[in-house]
Design a protein around this motif. Structure first.
Motif, short mmCIF file in Angstrom:
data_model
loop_
_atom_site.label_atom_id
_atom_site.label_comp_id
_atom_site.label_asym_id
_atom_site.label_seq_id
_atom_site.Cartn_x
_atom_site.Cartn_y
_atom_site.Cartn_z
N ILE A 100 0.87 -1.26 0.12
CA ILE A 100 0.17 0.10 0.00
C ILE A 100 0.97 1.36 0.10
O ILE A 100 0.66 2.18 -0.78
CB ILE A 100 -1.09 0.10 0.96
CG1 ILE A 100 -2.07 -0.89 0.83
CG2 ILE A 100 -1.85 1.44 1.44
CD1 ILE A 100 -2.93 -1.31 2.05
N PRO A 101 1.85 1.35 0.92
CA PRO A 101 2.84 2.47 0.75
C PRO A 101 3.37 2.64 -0.56
O PRO A 101 3.23 3.68 -1.19
CB PRO A 101 3.97 2.48 1.78
CG PRO A 101 3.33 1.45 2.76
CD PRO A 101 2.23 0.60 2.00
N TYR A 102 3.61 1.65 -1.09
CA TYR A 102 4.38 1.78 -2.78
C TYR A 102 3.50 2.19 -3.60
O TYR A 102 3.68 3.04 -4.28
CB TYR A 102 4.72 0.03 -2.89
CG TYR A 102 5.62 -0.03 -4.27
CD1 TYR A 102 6.88 0.24 -4.46
CD2 TYR A 102 4.83 -0.38 -5.38
CE1 TYR A 102 7.62 0.06 -5.57
CE2 TYR A 102 5.43 -0.36 -6.58
CZ TYR A 102 6.94 -0.21 -6.62
OH TYR A 102 7.49 -0.27 -7.91
N ALA A 103 2.04 1.64 -3.49
CA ALA A 103 1.32 2.12 -4.71
C ALA A 103 0.70 3.57 -4.45
O ALA A 103 0.60 4.48 -5.27
CB ALA A 103 -0.01 1.31 -4.51
N TYR A 104 0.61 3.85 -3.02
CA TYR A 104 0.52 5.47 -2.78
C TYR A 104 1.52 6.44 -3.22
O TYR A 104 1.16 7.22 -3.91
CB TYR A 104 0.32 5.60 -1.25
CG TYR A 104 0.16 6.97 -1.02
CD1 TYR A 104 -1.19 7.47 -1.20
CD2 TYR A 104 1.03 7.79 -0.36
CE1 TYR A 104 -1.40 8.82 -0.51
CE2 TYR A 104 0.79 9.21 0.05
CZ TYR A 104 -0.56 9.74 -0.23
OH TYR A 104 -0.46 11.04 0.08
N LEU A 105 2.76 6.03 -3.14
CA LEU A 105 3.95 6.78 -3.48
C LEU A 105 3.79 6.94 -4.92
O LEU A 105 4.18 7.94 -5.56
CB LEU A 105 5.25 6.34 -3.02
CG LEU A 105 5.48 6.54 -1.28
CD1 LEU A 105 6.57 5.70 -0.93
CD2 LEU A 105 5.50 7.95 -1.23
N GLN A 121 1.61 6.50 -7.17
CA GLN A 121 0.39 7.60 -7.53
C GLN A 121 0.34 9.25 -7.36
O GLN A 121 0.33 9.67 -8.04
CB GLN A 121 -0.94 6.92 -6.67
CG GLN A 121 -2.19 7.74 -7.17
CD GLN A 121 -2.37 8.88 -6.12
OE1 GLN A 121 -1.70 8.99 -5.08
NE2 GLN A 121 -3.20 9.86 -6.21
N ARG A 122 1.12 9.24 -6.14
CA ARG A 122 1.58 10.62 -5.93
C ARG A 122 2.52 11.31 -6.95
O ARG A 122 2.46 12.26 -7.17
CB ARG A 122 2.17 10.94 -4.52
CG ARG A 122 1.16 10.70 -3.41
CD ARG A 122 -0.20 11.59 -3.38
NE ARG A 122 0.35 12.95 -3.59
CZ ARG A 122 -0.25 14.00 -3.28
NH1 ARG A 122 -1.57 13.99 -2.72
NH2 ARG A 122 0.13 15.37 -3.14
N GLU A 177 2.29 13.27 5.39
CA GLU A 177 1.88 13.97 4.14
C GLU A 177 1.61 15.30 4.89
O GLU A 177 0.58 15.51 5.56
CB GLU A 177 1.26 13.30 3.23
CG GLU A 177 0.85 14.29 2.19
CD GLU A 177 -0.37 13.53 1.18
OE1 GLU A 177 0.02 12.91 0.26
OE2 GLU A 177 -1.61 13.43 1.57
N LEU A 192 0.38 8.49 7.51
CA LEU A 192 -0.26 7.88 6.31
C LEU A 192 0.05 6.52 6.78
O LEU A 192 -1.05 5.81 6.99
CB LEU A 192 0.48 7.94 5.04
CG LEU A 192 0.34 9.65 4.53
CD1 LEU A 192 1.28 9.78 3.40
CD2 LEU A 192 -0.91 9.74 4.36
#
Length: 147
Positions: free
Chosen positions: A49-54, A56-57, A91, A108
């Motif tokens: 999840i942190p990987y996907a979030y980063l 996307q950002r 964030e 986060l």
């Protein structure tokens, strides 16, 4: 005849008991299987999840900057800072020109480590999850510019 009825009832009760015990044992086994599957998925989610979030950002960013392990994502009239503080990836989004303060960011994800670096057209991120798994992300920036 009565002896035959008693024996038939006893056999039926024993059969019902065996069936009940076997169903109970199967249920206990399946509960343990379910617990194992969900624990494996939780560990996987904590890594992914942190990987996907980063990612996307970074994809939404107009301009990206890195300053002392703080990822700066510049958008229209605002700057979003992503950083590690007190064991959490945080964030903070501010308007352009406002002072950055690590204590005000939103939590986060709980992480053990977060490192950011950039060079010519790439951003390299490395984070360590609470479980101790390290993930690396190298993002090649195609549009916009770096600071």
């Amino acid at each position: 005849m009565k002896k035959h009825n008693d024996l038939s009832r006893l056999f039926s009760m024993l059969l019902l008991l065996v069936l009940t015990v076997s169903v109970f044992m199967i249920l206990l086994y399946e509960v343990n299987v379910y617990k194992n599957i969900t624990s494996v998925n939780d560990v996987s989610d904590n890594d992914h999840i942190p990987y996907a979030y980063l990612v996307q950002r970074l994809r939404r960013a107009k301009t990206i900057g890195v300053n002392d392990d703080v990822l700066e994502i510049h958008e229209e009239n605002s700057v979003t800072y992503i950083y590690l503080y007190e064991g959490y990836l945080r964030e903070l989004t501010t308007l352009e020109g406002y002072q950055f303060d690590k204590t005000y960011g939103d939590k986060l994800f709980e992480l053990n480590g977060f490192n950011v670096s950039n060079d010519d057209k790439t951003v390299k991120l490395e984070y360590t999850s609470v479980e101790g798994n390290t993930k690396n992300l190298t993002y090649s920036y195609r549009g916009g510019q770096y600071e």
